[in-house]
Design a protein around this motif. Structure first.
Motif, mmCIF file in Angstrom:
data_model
loop_
_atom_site.group_PDB
_atom_site.id
_atom_site.type_symbol
_atom_site.label_atom_id
_atom_site.label_comp_id
_atom_site.label_asym_id
_atom_site.label_seq_id
_atom_site.Cartn_x
_atom_site.Cartn_y
_atom_site.Cartn_z
ATOM 1 N N VAL A 1 0.912 -1.176 0.029
ATOM 2 C CA VAL A 1 -0.033 0.079 0.151
ATOM 3 C C VAL A 1 0.825 1.140 0.049
ATOM 4 C CG1 VAL A 1 -1.833 1.259 1.330
ATOM 5 C CG2 VAL A 1 -1.657 -1.411 1.267
ATOM 6 N N THR A 2 0.706 2.067 -0.699
ATOM 7 C CA THR A 2 1.271 3.379 -1.065
ATOM 8 C C THR A 2 0.355 4.581 -0.429
ATOM 9 O OG1 THR A 2 0.769 3.449 -3.219
ATOM 10 C CG2 THR A 2 3.175 3.068 -2.808
ATOM 11 N N ALA A 3 1.076 5.578 0.308
ATOM 12 C CA ALA A 3 0.513 6.591 0.747
ATOM 13 C C ALA A 3 1.141 7.945 0.588
ATOM 14 C CB ALA A 3 -0.053 6.410 2.164
ATOM 15 N N THR A 4 0.771 9.077 0.959
ATOM 16 C CA THR A 4 1.246 10.388 0.838
ATOM 17 C C THR A 4 1.290 10.985 2.131
ATOM 18 O OG1 THR A 4 0.987 10.572 -1.592
ATOM 19 C CG2 THR A 4 1.990 12.449 -0.299
ATOM 20 N N ASN A 5 2.299 11.397 2.921
ATOM 21 C CA ASN A 5 1.823 11.735 4.199
ATOM 22 C C ASN A 5 1.961 12.895 4.315
ATOM 23 O OD1 ASN A 5 4.533 12.990 4.282
ATOM 24 N ND2 ASN A 5 5.534 11.166 5.501
ATOM 25 N N ALA A 6 1.799 13.945 5.570
ATOM 26 C CA ALA A 6 1.258 15.411 5.661
ATOM 27 C C ALA A 6 2.562 15.946 4.893
ATOM 28 C CB ALA A 6 1.187 15.795 7.052
ATOM 29 N N LYS A 7 3.720 15.573 5.017
ATOM 30 C CA LYS A 7 4.816 16.150 4.305
ATOM 31 C C LYS A 7 4.997 16.125 2.854
ATOM 32 C CE LYS A 7 7.823 15.555 8.272
ATOM 33 N NZ LYS A 7 8.375 14.507 8.988
ATOM 34 N N GLY A 8 4.035 15.246 2.382
ATOM 35 C CA GLY A 8 4.178 14.992 0.866
ATOM 36 C C GLY A 8 5.116 13.814 0.423
ATOM 37 N N GLU A 9 5.743 13.148 1.462
ATOM 38 C CA GLU A 9 6.389 12.244 1.137
ATOM 39 C C GLU A 9 5.503 10.869 0.898
ATOM 40 O OE1 GLU A 9 9.680 13.606 4.478
ATOM 41 O OE2 GLU A 9 8.031 12.221 4.883
ATOM 42 N N GLU A 10 6.157 9.889 -0.187
ATOM 43 C CA GLU A 10 5.530 8.724 -0.317
ATOM 44 C C GLU A 10 5.629 7.609 0.784
ATOM 45 O OE1 GLU A 10 4.535 6.867 -4.294
ATOM 46 O OE2 GLU A 10 5.831 5.551 -3.580
ATOM 47 N N VAL A 11 4.963 6.982 1.349
ATOM 48 C CA VAL A 11 5.178 5.882 2.464
ATOM 49 C C VAL A 11 4.710 4.870 1.975
ATOM 50 C CG1 VAL A 11 4.926 5.444 4.893
ATOM 51 C CG2 VAL A 11 4.790 7.841 4.175
ATOM 52 N N THR A 12 5.436 3.563 2.268
ATOM 53 C CA THR A 12 4.802 2.188 1.628
ATOM 54 C C THR A 12 4.641 1.316 2.981
ATOM 55 O OG1 THR A 12 6.457 2.720 -0.031
ATOM 56 C CG2 THR A 12 5.549 0.285 0.116
ATOM 57 N N PHE A 13 3.542 0.580 2.731
ATOM 58 C CA PHE A 13 3.411 -0.450 3.808
ATOM 59 C C PHE A 13 3.139 -1.735 3.163
ATOM 60 C CE2 PHE A 13 1.280 3.699 4.798
ATOM 61 C CZ PHE A 13 1.702 3.795 6.201
ATOM 62 N N GLU A 14 3.791 -3.093 3.771
ATOM 63 C CA GLU A 14 3.683 -4.470 3.359
ATOM 64 C C GLU A 14 2.938 -5.146 4.110
ATOM 65 O OE1 GLU A 14 7.203 -6.423 1.794
ATOM 66 O OE2 GLU A 14 6.847 -5.015 0.180
ATOM 67 N N GLY A 15 1.994 -5.782 3.694
ATOM 68 C CA GLY A 15 1.501 -6.803 4.693
ATOM 69 C C GLY A 15 0.915 -7.994 3.934
ATOM 70 N N ASP A 16 -0.043 -8.826 4.580
ATOM 71 C CA ASP A 16 -0.694 -9.968 3.720
ATOM 72 C C ASP A 16 -2.125 -9.861 3.595
ATOM 73 O OD1 ASP A 16 -0.989 -10.207 6.475
ATOM 74 O OD2 ASP A 16 -0.955 -12.444 6.397
ATOM 75 N N TYR A 17 -2.912 -8.722 4.021
ATOM 76 C CA TYR A 17 -4.018 -8.221 3.758
ATOM 77 C C TYR A 17 -4.223 -7.016 3.705
ATOM 78 C CZ TYR A 17 -5.898 -13.124 4.557
ATOM 79 O OH TYR A 17 -6.143 -14.539 4.262
ATOM 80 N N CYS A 18 -4.993 -6.336 2.827
ATOM 81 C CA CYS A 18 -5.311 -4.853 2.838
ATOM 82 C C CYS A 18 -6.650 -4.742 3.012
ATOM 83 C CB CYS A 18 -4.721 -4.137 1.591
ATOM 84 S SG CYS A 18 -5.246 -2.563 1.540
ATOM 85 N N LEU A 19 -7.352 -4.205 3.998
ATOM 86 C CA LEU A 19 -8.908 -3.907 4.004
ATOM 87 C C LEU A 19 -9.230 -2.495 3.714
ATOM 88 C CD1 LEU A 19 -11.919 -4.303 4.932
ATOM 89 C CD2 LEU A 19 -11.053 -3.781 7.259
#
Ligand code: FAD
Ligand code: NAD
Length: 468
Positions: free
Chosen positions: A251-269
């Motif tokens: 999962v990719t997201a943009t944080n409040a500072k405008g940076e891209e953050v990545t999360f890795e898991g086995d399920y995404c709800l």
């Protein structure tokens, strides 16, 4: 061709309650449901199964993490997900069969298939997988077709690893790392289930607050308490994508500072809201008008632009809640027979079934500030409650907002043990336009969590709380 006074389309809490009230009022009533089981989202894939899993996971969590402080030891504690999910399915089955019984008892004709308008007084009912359609004639129609999970256009949900709440109620293993998109009601209830069962859970939320539509103080306290069971929160993160490779989701997201953050898991709800559902209804044939965001447009009588066609529940404006849909079902049935019913939308409570539970009714503090209303606040923490100390549920508080001049209760916001039930006292008090002092002077049994409501009302009344 069968003829009816009223035909209800959709058998969720809006539709089946509307049908029962119509039948009680002597109207010949049909209920059309496309699925073989009645009860809609709420009974099949919503309120009831989620609460079954919340209860099961809470038992495990307590056995795992709380029993020891009560002096109860347990060895070899295990979780059997198949059994937990099968139990949940049994709970759902009993509930949906109960609705079938109620339809028979009230002599309501249940017609199974997709209901579609032929014109304003005729509907066709086609079996879900196709086949021969039947037609009926009806004087009135109540559309109660509910809602479906909102789809983020940039995320391909495969419904196995990138899932909605429907699939999240059916996972037959404890995820290793569940990434939850959305810190709203569904996100937090399902995050609680799996965190309690031992999964690592990360909640990624766009806003800077959890359950952002409720009083802000509640989301803040809930975040603190859910953090204690290990849920990680990533606030002010806008999710921009989710992909699956094998059993891994990214999962990719943009944080409040405008940076891209990545999360890795086995399920995404994906739990970013729900959208009204009208597909297949053929509303055009009856000339029913829509409004923004795919909702059916209704007037103050919940009637559409076409006389005799009404709409209720998740498919129209307002909170997407089962008890809101139910009230509207009764309202429309009574309107059809010429009664003058009333719904006070301000007093429809909202509840989140995490632990501690969260509930609110009336105006939030933010709304009162925005209105420039002069108000006073009475608050009572559960850590000062004897009952809460006895059970070990000392997180949370009850907050009462009252008019500064008249003392009328304007809002009640709670987080704590069993407050999903306790909020009913606040609704009753506000429905009768009670002052904080009215409630403060009523006897509340001791020791109960409900005493916190009395104490918060005392606090709002010249700061007279006794136990604080
Ligand atoms: P629905 O319950 O969505 O029912 C609509 C029905 O219409 C469905 O059965 C559908 O199959 C049928 N239908 C649709 N189109 C047609 C057609 N053309 N022909 C025939 N049938 C059709 N709310 C709460 O108040 N408390 C909770 O604890 C709670 N928990 C929830 C948990 C989850 C995971 C979810 C997803 C929702 C939860 N909700 C809760 C919200 C609640 O489920 C909804 O607000 C409620 O079900 C809305 O009722 P409804 O009657 O408007 O529609
Ligand atoms: P919600 O509106 O409660 O929460 C969705 C959350 O997702 C919001 O906080 C929003 O800011 C966030 N979001 C949206 N886009 C995002 C993005 N790109 N990145 C990160 N975060 C994002 O919706 P829900 O939790 O899906 O629930 C849907 C409906 O079902 C609600 O209206 C609720 O009333 C109903 N429901 C009620 C209960 C209950 O009464 N206990 C339980 C479950 C569901």
């Amino acid at each position: 061709m069968n003829q009816y006074d009223v035909t209800v389309v959709g058998s969720g809490p809006g539709g089946y309650v509307a049908a029962i009230r119509c039948a009680q009022l002597g109207l010949k009533t049909a209920l059309i449901e496309k699925y073989p089981t009645l009860g809609g989202t709420c009974l099949n894939v919503g309120c009831i199964p989620s609460k079954a899993l919340l209860d099961s996971s809470e038992h495990y969590h307590n056995a795992h993490s709380v029993f020891a402080e009560h002096g109860i030891g347990l060895d070899n504690l295990t979780v059997d997900m198949n059994r937990m999910i099968d139990r949940k399915a049994g709970v759902v089955k009993a509930n949906v069969e109960g609705i079938g019984y109620l339809m028979k008892k009230n002599k309501i004709d249940v017609l199974t298939g997709v209901g579609a308008f032929v014109d304003k007084n005729h509907l066709s009912i086609t079996p879900l997988g196709g086949g021969e359609a039947q037609q009926i004639e009806t004087k009135n129609v109540i559309i109660a077709t509910g809602s479906k999970p909102t789809v983020l256009p940039f995320i391909a949900q495969d419904k196995q690893r990138i899932i909605t709440s429907t699939e999240a109620l059916n996972i037959r293993e404890v995820p290793k790392h569940m990434i939850v998109i959305g810190g709203g009601v569904i996100g937090l209830e399902m995050a609680s289930v799996y965190a309690r069962l031992g999964a690592k859970v990360s909640v990624v939320e766009f806003m800077d607050s959890l359950i952002p539509t409720m009083d802000r103080g509640l989301g803040k306290e809930l975040k603190r308490v859910l953090g204690k069971i290990g849920i990680e929160f990533f606030m002010s993160h806008k999710v921009t994508g989710a992909t699956r490779e094998g059993d891994t989701v990214t999962v990719t997201a943009t944080n409040a500072k405008g940076e891209e953050v990545t999360f890795e898991g086995d399920y995404c709800l994906v739990a970013v809201g729900r959208a009204p559902y009208t597909a297949g209804l053929n509303l055009e044939a009856a000339g029913v008008a829509m409004e923004e965001r795919g909702r059916i447009k209704v007037d103050e009588h919940l009637q559409t632009n076409v006389p005799g066609i009404y709409a209720i529940g998740d498919v129209i404006r307002g909170a997407m809640l089962a008890h809101k849909a139910e009230e509207e079902g009764v309202f429309v049935a009574e309107t059809i027979v010429g009664q003058k019913p009333h719904i006070n939308y301000l007093l429809i409570p909202g509840v989140v079934y995490t632990w501690p539970e969260v509930a609110g009714v009336g105006y939030t503090e933010e709304q009162l500030k925005e209105q420039g209303k002069a108000y006073k606040v009475g608050s009572f923490p559960f850590k000062a409650s004897g009952r809460a100390r006895a059970s070990g549920d000392t997180d949370g508080f009850v907050k009462v907002l009252a008019d500064k001049t008249t003392d009328e209760i304007l809002g009640v916001h709670m987080i704590g043990p069993r407050i999903a039930d306790l909020i009913a006292e606040a609704v009753t008090a506000m429905e009768f336009r009670a002052s904080a002092e009215d409630v403060a002077r009523m006897s509340h049994s001791h020791p109960t969590y409900a005493e916190a409501m009395k104490e918060a009302c005392l606090a709002a009344t010249e700061n007279r709380a006794i136990h604080m």
